[in-house]
Design a protein around this motif. Structure first.
Motif, PDB file in Angstrom:
ATOM      1  N   ALA A   1       8.628 -39.500  16.247  1.00  0.00           N
ATOM      2  CA  ALA A   1       7.612 -38.863  17.094  1.00  0.00           C
ATOM      3  C   ALA A   1       6.767 -39.917  17.800  1.00  0.00           C
ATOM      4  O   ALA A   1       6.454 -39.779  18.985  1.00  0.00           O
ATOM      5  CB  ALA A   1       6.731 -37.939  16.254  1.00  0.00           C
ATOM      6  N   GLU A   2       6.434 -40.955  17.082  1.00  0.00           N
ATOM      7  CA  GLU A   2       5.660 -42.047  17.683  1.00  0.00           C
ATOM      8  C   GLU A   2       6.449 -42.698  18.819  1.00  0.00           C
ATOM      9  O   GLU A   2       5.904 -42.996  19.877  1.00  0.00           O
ATOM     10  CB  GLU A   2       5.320 -43.073  16.602  1.00  0.00           C
ATOM     11  N   ASP A   3       7.753 -42.879  18.600  1.00  0.00           N
ATOM     12  CA  ASP A   3       8.603 -43.473  19.633  1.00  0.00           C
ATOM     13  C   ASP A   3       8.779 -42.545  20.839  1.00  0.00           C
ATOM     14  O   ASP A   3       8.874 -43.000  21.973  1.00  0.00           O
ATOM     15  CB  ASP A   3       9.985 -43.817  19.068  1.00  0.00           C
ATOM     16  N   PHE A   4       8.835 -41.241  20.579  1.00  0.00           N
ATOM     17  CA  PHE A   4       9.059 -40.269  21.649  1.00  0.00           C
ATOM     18  C   PHE A   4       7.788 -39.916  22.419  1.00  0.00           C
ATOM     19  O   PHE A   4       7.865 -39.282  23.474  1.00  0.00           O
ATOM     20  CB  PHE A   4       9.655 -38.970  21.090  1.00  0.00           C
TER      21      PHE A   4
ATOM     22  N   ASN B   1      21.801 -33.904  14.663  1.00  0.00           N
ATOM     23  CA  ASN B   1      20.935 -34.976  15.157  1.00  0.00           C
ATOM     24  C   ASN B   1      19.951 -34.453  16.204  1.00  0.00           C
ATOM     25  O   ASN B   1      18.787 -34.845  16.218  1.00  0.00           O
ATOM     26  CB  ASN B   1      21.766 -36.116  15.735  1.00  0.00           C
ATOM     27  N   ALA B   2      20.425 -33.560  17.071  1.00  0.00           N
ATOM     28  CA  ALA B   2      19.547 -32.986  18.091  1.00  0.00           C
ATOM     29  C   ALA B   2      18.382 -32.244  17.447  1.00  0.00           C
ATOM     30  O   ALA B   2      17.247 -32.318  17.928  1.00  0.00           O
ATOM     31  CB  ALA B   2      20.341 -32.054  19.004  1.00  0.00           C
ATOM     32  N   THR B   3      18.646 -31.554  16.354  1.00  0.00           N
ATOM     33  CA  THR B   3      17.598 -30.812  15.659  1.00  0.00           C
ATOM     34  C   THR B   3      16.551 -31.757  15.080  1.00  0.00           C
ATOM     35  O   THR B   3      15.345 -31.493  15.167  1.00  0.00           O
ATOM     36  CB  THR B   3      18.205 -29.927  14.562  1.00  0.00           C
ATOM     37  N   ILE B   4      16.986 -32.855  14.522  1.00  0.00           N
ATOM     38  CA  ILE B   4      16.058 -33.858  13.986  1.00  0.00           C
ATOM     39  C   ILE B   4      15.193 -34.424  15.115  1.00  0.00           C
ATOM     40  O   ILE B   4      13.966 -34.511  15.000  1.00  0.00           O
ATOM     41  CB  ILE B   4      16.819 -34.982  13.261  1.00  0.00           C
ATOM     42  N   PHE B   5      15.845 -34.786  16.229  1.00  0.00           N
ATOM     43  CA  PHE B   5      15.099 -35.320  17.367  1.00  0.00           C
ATOM     44  C   PHE B   5      14.146 -34.260  17.936  1.00  0.00           C
ATOM     45  O   PHE B   5      13.047 -34.589  18.378  1.00  0.00           O
ATOM     46  CB  PHE B   5      16.047 -35.827  18.453  1.00  0.00           C
ATOM     47  N   ALA B   6      14.565 -33.002  17.921  1.00  0.00           N
ATOM     48  CA  ALA B   6      13.727 -31.915  18.427  1.00  0.00           C
ATOM     49  C   ALA B   6      12.448 -31.796  17.597  1.00  0.00           C
ATOM     50  O   ALA B   6      11.350 -31.650  18.155  1.00  0.00           O
ATOM     51  CB  ALA B   6      14.501 -30.604  18.415  1.00  0.00           C
ATOM     52  N   TYR B   7      12.570 -31.835  16.276  1.00  0.00           N
ATOM     53  CA  TYR B   7      11.384 -31.783  15.413  1.00  0.00           C
ATOM     54  C   TYR B   7      10.437 -32.941  15.737  1.00  0.00           C
ATOM     55  O   TYR B   7       9.224 -32.764  15.794  1.00  0.00           O
ATOM     56  CB  TYR B   7      11.760 -31.845  13.936  1.00  0.00           C
ATOM     57  N   ALA B   8      11.010 -34.115  15.942  1.00  0.00           N
ATOM     58  CA  ALA B   8      10.186 -35.284  16.254  1.00  0.00           C
ATOM     59  C   ALA B   8       9.483 -35.113  17.596  1.00  0.00           C
ATOM     60  O   ALA B   8       8.304 -35.472  17.737  1.00  0.00           O
ATOM     61  CB  ALA B   8      11.047 -36.548  16.251  1.00  0.00           C
ATOM     62  N   MET B   9      10.168 -34.547  18.585  1.00  0.00           N
ATOM     63  CA  MET B   9       9.536 -34.337  19.892  1.00  0.00           C
ATOM     64  C   MET B   9       8.395 -33.332  19.795  1.00  0.00           C
ATOM     65  O   MET B   9       7.356 -33.507  20.434  1.00  0.00           O
ATOM     66  CB  MET B   9      10.578 -33.877  20.912  1.00  0.00           C
ATOM     67  N   ILE B  10       8.577 -32.296  18.979  1.00  0.00           N
ATOM     68  CA  ILE B  10       7.501 -31.323  18.786  1.00  0.00           C
ATOM     69  C   ILE B  10       6.303 -32.003  18.133  1.00  0.00           C
ATOM     70  O   ILE B  10       5.157 -31.777  18.536  1.00  0.00           O
ATOM     71  CB  ILE B  10       7.995 -30.110  17.977  1.00  0.00           C
ATOM     72  N   GLN B  11       6.555 -32.862  17.146  1.00  0.00           N
ATOM     73  CA  GLN B  11       5.463 -33.595  16.509  1.00  0.00           C
ATOM     74  C   GLN B  11       4.753 -34.508  17.509  1.00  0.00           C
ATOM     75  O   GLN B  11       3.563 -34.772  17.372  1.00  0.00           O
ATOM     76  CB  GLN B  11       5.981 -34.428  15.325  1.00  0.00           C
ATOM     77  N   ALA B  12       5.497 -34.964  18.524  1.00  0.00           N
ATOM     78  CA  ALA B  12       4.914 -35.832  19.552  1.00  0.00           C
ATOM     79  C   ALA B  12       4.163 -35.041  20.620  1.00  0.00           C
ATOM     80  O   ALA B  12       3.582 -35.630  21.524  1.00  0.00           O
ATOM     81  CB  ALA B  12       6.014 -36.674  20.193  1.00  0.00           C
ATOM     82  N   GLY B  13       4.190 -33.707  20.537  1.00  0.00           N
ATOM     83  CA  GLY B  13       3.439 -32.894  21.479  1.00  0.00           C
ATOM     84  C   GLY B  13       4.271 -32.116  22.481  1.00  0.00           C
ATOM     85  O   GLY B  13       3.729 -31.539  23.420  1.00  0.00           O
TER      86      GLY B  13
END
Length: 81
Positions: free
Chosen positions: A15-18, A53-65
């Motif tokens: 999330a920090e990276d995204f 993997n897309a689902t993991i990245f999706a959760y991270a993007m949501i955490q990033a806002g």
């Protein structure tokens, strides 16, 4: 550290990276509803076609806002199965 704690840390680190990408998308012109097109394109690129993997990245993007509905629509559209 438990497996759940490791997964949470991974998502928060991603999330920090995204965050810069998500900020750019959310502050940009909305060319698709809730920016699902831009999120979908990035999820496809990052995940190399893997829904897991897309689902993991999706959760991270949501955490990033990221817009949750845009992310959900992107997953449904770009990863239908």
């Amino acid at each position: 550290m438990t497996q759940k704690e490791k997964e949470t840390k991974l998502i928060m680190d991603l999330a920090e990276d995204f965050a810069p990408f998500v900020n750019d998308v959310e502050n940009g012109i909305e060319t698709t509803r809730n920016h699902f097109g831009r999120y979908g394109a990035m999820l496809c690129k990052l995940s190399k076609g893997s829904k897991r993997n897309a689902t993991i990245f999706a959760y991270a993007m949501i955490q990033a806002g990221a817009n949750g509905q845009g992310i959900s629509d992107a997953l449904k559209t770009f990863f239908p199965n």
